[in-house]
Motif scaffolding. Structure first.
Motif, PDB file in Angstrom:
ATOM      1  N   GLU A 161       0.899  -1.400   0.005  1.00 59.07           N
ATOM      2  CA  GLU A 161       0.055   0.008   0.111  1.00 59.07           C
ATOM      3  C   GLU A 161       0.954   1.224  -0.190  1.00 59.07           C
ATOM      4  OE1 GLU A 161      -3.769   2.474   0.549  1.00 59.07           O
ATOM      5  OE2 GLU A 161      -2.949   0.694  -0.601  1.00 59.07           O
ATOM      6  N   VAL A 162       2.081   1.405   0.971  1.00 60.58           N
ATOM      7  CA  VAL A 162       2.857   2.541   0.886  1.00 60.58           C
ATOM      8  C   VAL A 162       3.378   2.944  -0.458  1.00 60.58           C
ATOM      9  CG1 VAL A 162       4.949   3.300   1.624  1.00 60.58           C
ATOM     10  CG2 VAL A 162       3.275   2.358   3.417  1.00 60.58           C
ATOM     11  N   GLY A 163       3.953   1.624  -0.952  1.00 56.49           N
ATOM     12  CA  GLY A 163       4.498   1.771  -2.485  1.00 56.49           C
ATOM     13  C   GLY A 163       3.466   2.460  -3.517  1.00 56.49           C
ATOM     14  N   CYS A 164       2.285   1.893  -3.400  1.00 52.61           N
ATOM     15  CA  CYS A 164       1.261   2.011  -4.517  1.00 52.61           C
ATOM     16  C   CYS A 164       0.767   3.650  -4.495  1.00 52.61           C
ATOM     17  CB  CYS A 164       0.103   1.164  -4.301  1.00 52.61           C
ATOM     18  SG  CYS A 164       0.514  -0.512  -5.191  1.00 52.61           S
ATOM     19  N   LYS A 165       0.585   4.039  -3.082  1.00 54.78           N
ATOM     20  CA  LYS A 165       0.276   5.384  -2.754  1.00 54.78           C
ATOM     21  C   LYS A 165       1.148   6.277  -3.258  1.00 54.78           C
ATOM     22  CE  LYS A 165      -4.506   4.769  -1.339  1.00 54.78           C
ATOM     23  NZ  LYS A 165      -4.653   3.512  -1.792  1.00 54.78           N
ATOM     24  N   ALA A 167       3.290   6.103  -5.327  1.00 56.04           N
ATOM     25  CA  ALA A 167       3.379   6.028  -6.767  1.00 56.04           C
ATOM     26  C   ALA A 167       2.573   6.981  -7.476  1.00 56.04           C
ATOM     27  CB  ALA A 167       3.396   4.610  -7.335  1.00 56.04           C
ATOM     28  N   GLU A 168       1.357   6.704  -6.923  1.00 56.16           N
ATOM     29  CA  GLU A 168      -0.018   7.746  -7.076  1.00 56.16           C
ATOM     30  C   GLU A 168       0.270   9.151  -6.845  1.00 56.16           C
ATOM     31  OE1 GLU A 168      -2.614   7.503  -9.002  1.00 56.16           O
ATOM     32  OE2 GLU A 168      -3.077   5.366  -9.127  1.00 56.16           O
ATOM     33  N   ALA A 169       1.099   9.298  -5.957  1.00 55.10           N
ATOM     34  CA  ALA A 169       1.147  10.788  -5.464  1.00 55.10           C
ATOM     35  C   ALA A 169       2.327  11.591  -6.321  1.00 55.10           C
ATOM     36  CB  ALA A 169       1.775  10.795  -4.017  1.00 55.10           C
ATOM     37  N   ILE A 170       3.411  10.982  -6.710  1.00 55.54           N
ATOM     38  CA  ILE A 170       4.436  11.647  -7.294  1.00 55.54           C
ATOM     39  C   ILE A 170       4.006  12.099  -8.424  1.00 55.54           C
ATOM     40  CG2 ILE A 170       5.466   9.626  -8.345  1.00 55.54           C
ATOM     41  CD1 ILE A 170       8.292  10.718  -7.294  1.00 55.54           C
ATOM     42  N   ASP A 171       4.589  13.006  -9.374  1.00 54.86           N
ATOM     43  CA  ASP A 171       4.281  13.531 -10.678  1.00 54.86           C
ATOM     44  C   ASP A 171       4.787  12.175 -11.503  1.00 54.86           C
ATOM     45  OD1 ASP A 171       4.887  14.821 -13.266  1.00 54.86           O
ATOM     46  OD2 ASP A 171       4.139  16.682 -12.056  1.00 54.86           O
ATOM     47  N   PRO A 172       3.773  12.241 -12.653  1.00 51.61           N
ATOM     48  CA  PRO A 172       3.850  11.193 -13.414  1.00 51.61           C
ATOM     49  C   PRO A 172       5.274  11.392 -14.310  1.00 51.61           C
ATOM     50  CG  PRO A 172       1.614  11.911 -13.538  1.00 51.61           C
ATOM     51  CD  PRO A 172       2.185  12.957 -12.714  1.00 51.61           C
ATOM     52  N   GLY A 183      11.844   0.332  -8.939  1.00 55.09           N
ATOM     53  CA  GLY A 183      13.301   0.627  -8.335  1.00 55.09           C
ATOM     54  C   GLY A 183      13.402   1.694  -7.211  1.00 55.09           C
ATOM     55  N   THR A 184      12.632   2.886  -7.950  1.00 52.64           N
ATOM     56  CA  THR A 184      12.659   3.857  -7.015  1.00 52.64           C
ATOM     57  C   THR A 184      11.429   4.074  -5.815  1.00 52.64           C
ATOM     58  OG1 THR A 184      11.071   5.183  -8.676  1.00 52.64           O
ATOM     59  CG2 THR A 184      13.473   5.611  -8.723  1.00 52.64           C
ATOM     60  N   ILE A 185      10.307   3.927  -6.261  1.00 56.33           N
ATOM     61  CA  ILE A 185       9.179   3.867  -5.471  1.00 56.33           C
ATOM     62  C   ILE A 185       9.132   2.266  -4.509  1.00 56.33           C
ATOM     63  CG2 ILE A 185       6.664   4.220  -4.949  1.00 56.33           C
ATOM     64  CD1 ILE A 185       8.320   6.543  -6.035  1.00 56.33           C
ATOM     65  N   GLY A 186       9.525   1.442  -5.323  1.00 58.04           N
ATOM     66  CA  GLY A 186       9.704  -0.011  -4.773  1.00 58.04           C
ATOM     67  C   GLY A 186      10.420   0.036  -3.343  1.00 58.04           C
ATOM     68  N   THR A 187      11.542   1.061  -3.503  1.00 60.32           N
ATOM     69  CA  THR A 187      12.146   1.129  -2.102  1.00 60.32           C
ATOM     70  C   THR A 187      11.602   1.594  -0.827  1.00 60.32           C
ATOM     71  OG1 THR A 187      14.160   1.917  -3.519  1.00 60.32           O
ATOM     72  CG2 THR A 187      14.304   2.172  -1.243  1.00 60.32           C
ATOM     73  N   GLU A 274      -1.540  15.565  -1.344  1.00 63.29           N
ATOM     74  CA  GLU A 274      -2.703  15.899  -0.393  1.00 63.29           C
ATOM     75  C   GLU A 274      -3.725  15.141  -0.874  1.00 63.29           C
ATOM     76  OE1 GLU A 274      -0.871  18.288  -1.965  1.00 63.29           O
ATOM     77  OE2 GLU A 274       0.028  18.909  -0.469  1.00 63.29           O
ATOM     78  N   ARG A 275      -3.731  14.720  -2.137  1.00 62.46           N
ATOM     79  CA  ARG A 275      -4.927  13.612  -2.740  1.00 62.46           C
ATOM     80  C   ARG A 275      -4.876  12.270  -2.109  1.00 62.46           C
ATOM     81  NH1 ARG A 275      -5.379  10.423  -6.781  1.00 62.46           N
ATOM     82  NH2 ARG A 275      -3.392  10.726  -7.564  1.00 62.46           N
ATOM     83  N   ILE A 276      -3.508  12.020  -1.441  1.00 58.69           N
ATOM     84  CA  ILE A 276      -3.102  10.502  -1.141  1.00 58.69           C
ATOM     85  C   ILE A 276      -3.409  10.498   0.408  1.00 58.69           C
ATOM     86  CG2 ILE A 276      -1.485   9.094  -1.165  1.00 58.69           C
ATOM     87  CD1 ILE A 276      -3.056   9.099  -3.671  1.00 58.69           C
ATOM     88  N   ASN A 277      -2.913  11.537   1.060  1.00 59.87           N
ATOM     89  CA  ASN A 277      -2.418  11.582   2.538  1.00 59.87           C
ATOM     90  C   ASN A 277      -3.649  10.988   3.302  1.00 59.87           C
ATOM     91  OD1 ASN A 277      -0.264  12.671   2.063  1.00 59.87           O
ATOM     92  ND2 ASN A 277      -0.642  14.785   2.823  1.00 59.87           N
TER      93      ASN A 277
END
Length: 489
Positions: A161-165, A167-172, A183-187, A274-277
């Motif tokens: 869940e942390v990885g997926c959220k 990934a949704e929060a960061i700019d595409p 590799g990045t968000i998976g960390t 803010e959309r994810i928090n």
């Protein structure tokens, strides 16, 4: 020694994505996870173990094996494929994660935010699964008490869940400009899972994520080489290392995601936290919008086109000898990640429509047997690849990136032109999921030549009841061609 369960006064009053992710991780309980999320979690774990087992016999693991042997170190945790081998915990995570992504067959997160290409966020299972296996084994060694299957599942779900959220929060742009999100968000996914298992409190978990933010890396230039699966291995390794450092007293920023110098701003040109928090676990991403379990060991963006080729061949009773020319038409969301016009080896083949469609034409399938250097380099495959091309189609591009769209046009040697559109609800997607039987079938394909049918059946049975296991790390023994003798309980 695990961390204090209290939040820690230094954390009080902090807000933002770091606080939200850390509070969610520490607070998540088994009863918070819906029956549907648990059901999908078991499927993802079975699929992750399947592709890890298949990946454990890939050449890149031989290289990692030599590297890890040279380093040596504490006998903390076992590795997938060899339950008799123990290595330092972070290197076990490196091995497990690299094996899990070695064939590019692991599942894919679906995007839900605006401007995010459908299917192009991250591979969400392997970083937390690789970390969970390694850290669970370490805990058993250190404490003499095994990690239960229920605790294993909770930690896996927290990292997922942390990885997926995030990934949704960061700019595409993070992905579109060249970072590899697995590799990045998976960390961060791996760090959250490790922190959960180690019992870190909210402040410590935030610091682990902050340290992970300085370690998260991976660029798409490595696609088509051993470096791409290394990204997932390093995500698992670095996430585990970050949590282990905090356990020992190492400090890090508690706001690693946030502000002018936080990860979102530095690596993603900002984002929309803010959309994810307030949405961690509301619902869990694993349940909605869901996850795609891959039928083919290549990028999910290629799968609808491969299925279209397969169905076209079957519906028209075509053989390889009937094929004069194949043209794939698609938009940039599908074509941009595909780097190789003609694939010379299996790693390049994952990023070559010429190979991917040729495999379907020649074999009627594309699985473990076809994704080998021998098959890719065969005369038949090299010849067929030169009959296949991919072209940009503005009309398809104008339809948007909210789905994976393409069409396949075949010219036959007897003068026919046959066209088929790819199904937007491709096999494996939450809209058209693989059945449990198909996921089991994928495991059997991955286990071919490694485990016998009896061992395969035991592993599948164990995963379907993973929360009832008294020791989750029995999975290592069931995955191993060198079992150490542990029994399922």
């Amino acid at each position: 020694m695990t961390g204090d369960k209290s939040d820690g006064s230094a954390f009080e009053g902090l807000k933002g994505l770091s606080a939200a992710a850390s509070s969610f991780t520490v607070g998540l309980k088994y009863d918070d996870i819906s029956a549907e999320a648990l059901r999908i979690g078991r499927r993802c774990i079975l699929d992750g173990l399947a592709v890890s087992l298949a990946g454990s016999e890939q050449p890149l693991i031989d290289v990692l094996d030599r590297h890890i042997t040279r380093i040596g170190g504490a006998a903390d945790a076992r590795v997938i494929g060899d339950a008799g081998r123990r290595v330092p915990v972070h290197l076990a995570a490196l091995w497990n994660g690299s094996a899990g992504h070695a064939m590019d067959w692991d599942d894919t997160q679906l995007a839900e935010g605006p401007g995010r290409p459908y299917g192009l966020l991250m591979h969400p299972t392997m970083p937390p699964l690789a970390a969970a296996l390694a850290v669970s084994d370490l805990i058993a060694v250190e404490t003499g008490r095994p990690v239960s299957g229920k605790d294993f599942m909770v930690a896996f779900q927290a990292g997922f869940e942390v990885g997926c959220k995030v990934a949704e929060a960061i700019d595409p742009d993070h992905y579109m400009l060249g970072f590899h999100t697995s590799g990045t968000i998976g960390t961060f996914a791996a760090a959250a899972t490790a922190a959960k298992l180690l019992g870190l409190n909210v402040s410590q978990t935030a610091q682990a994520l902050g340290i992970a933010a300085s370690m998260a890396s991976g660029i798409r230039a490595g696609f088509g080489t051993m470096t791409k699966p290394l990204h997932v291995g390093r995500a698992a390794e670095n996430g585990v290392t970050a949590a282990m450092l905090v356990r020992e007293g190492f400090t890090g920023s508690e706001e690693g995601f946030d502000g002018r110098w936080g990860y979102l701003a530095v690596a993603g040109r900002g984002g929309d936290p803010e959309r994810i928090n307030d949405r961690f676990g509301r619902p869990l991403t694993i349940e909605s919008p869901g996850v795609s379990i891959k039928p083919y060991p290549s990028g999910v963006l290629t799968h609808p086109s491969m299925d279209a080729m397969r169905f076209l061949m079957e519906e028209n009773a075509l053989t390889p000898d009937d094929i004069e020319e194949v043209t794939l038409f698609a938009g940039w969301n599908v074509l941009a990640p595909i780097r190789y016009e003609i694939a010379k080896n299996e790693l390049e083949g994952k990023f070559s429509f010429a190979f991917l469609l040729s495999a379907i034409i020649l074999a009627g399938r594309a699985g473990k047997t076809e994704f080998t250097d021998a098959f890719v380099g065969s005369d038949a495959c090299q010849t067929m690849q030169r009959r296949v091309s991919a072209r940009f189609d503005q009309n398809i591009e104008d339809m948007g990136w909210d789905r994976i769209r393409s069409r396949v046009v075949v010219k036959t040697r007897d003068g026919r032109t046959i066209e088929r559109w790819a199904d937007e609800n491709y096999r494996g997607s939450p809209h058209n999921p693989l059945s449990d039987a198909e996921v089991e079938g994928k495991f059997r394909d991955c286990a071919l030549g490694i485990l016998d049918e009896a061992a395969t059946a035991k592993l599948i049975e164990a995963v379907w009841k993973v929360e009832t296991l008294s020791d989750a790390t029995v999975l290592y023994d069931l995955l191993s061609w060198k079992p150490s003798g542990a029994a399922v309980s």
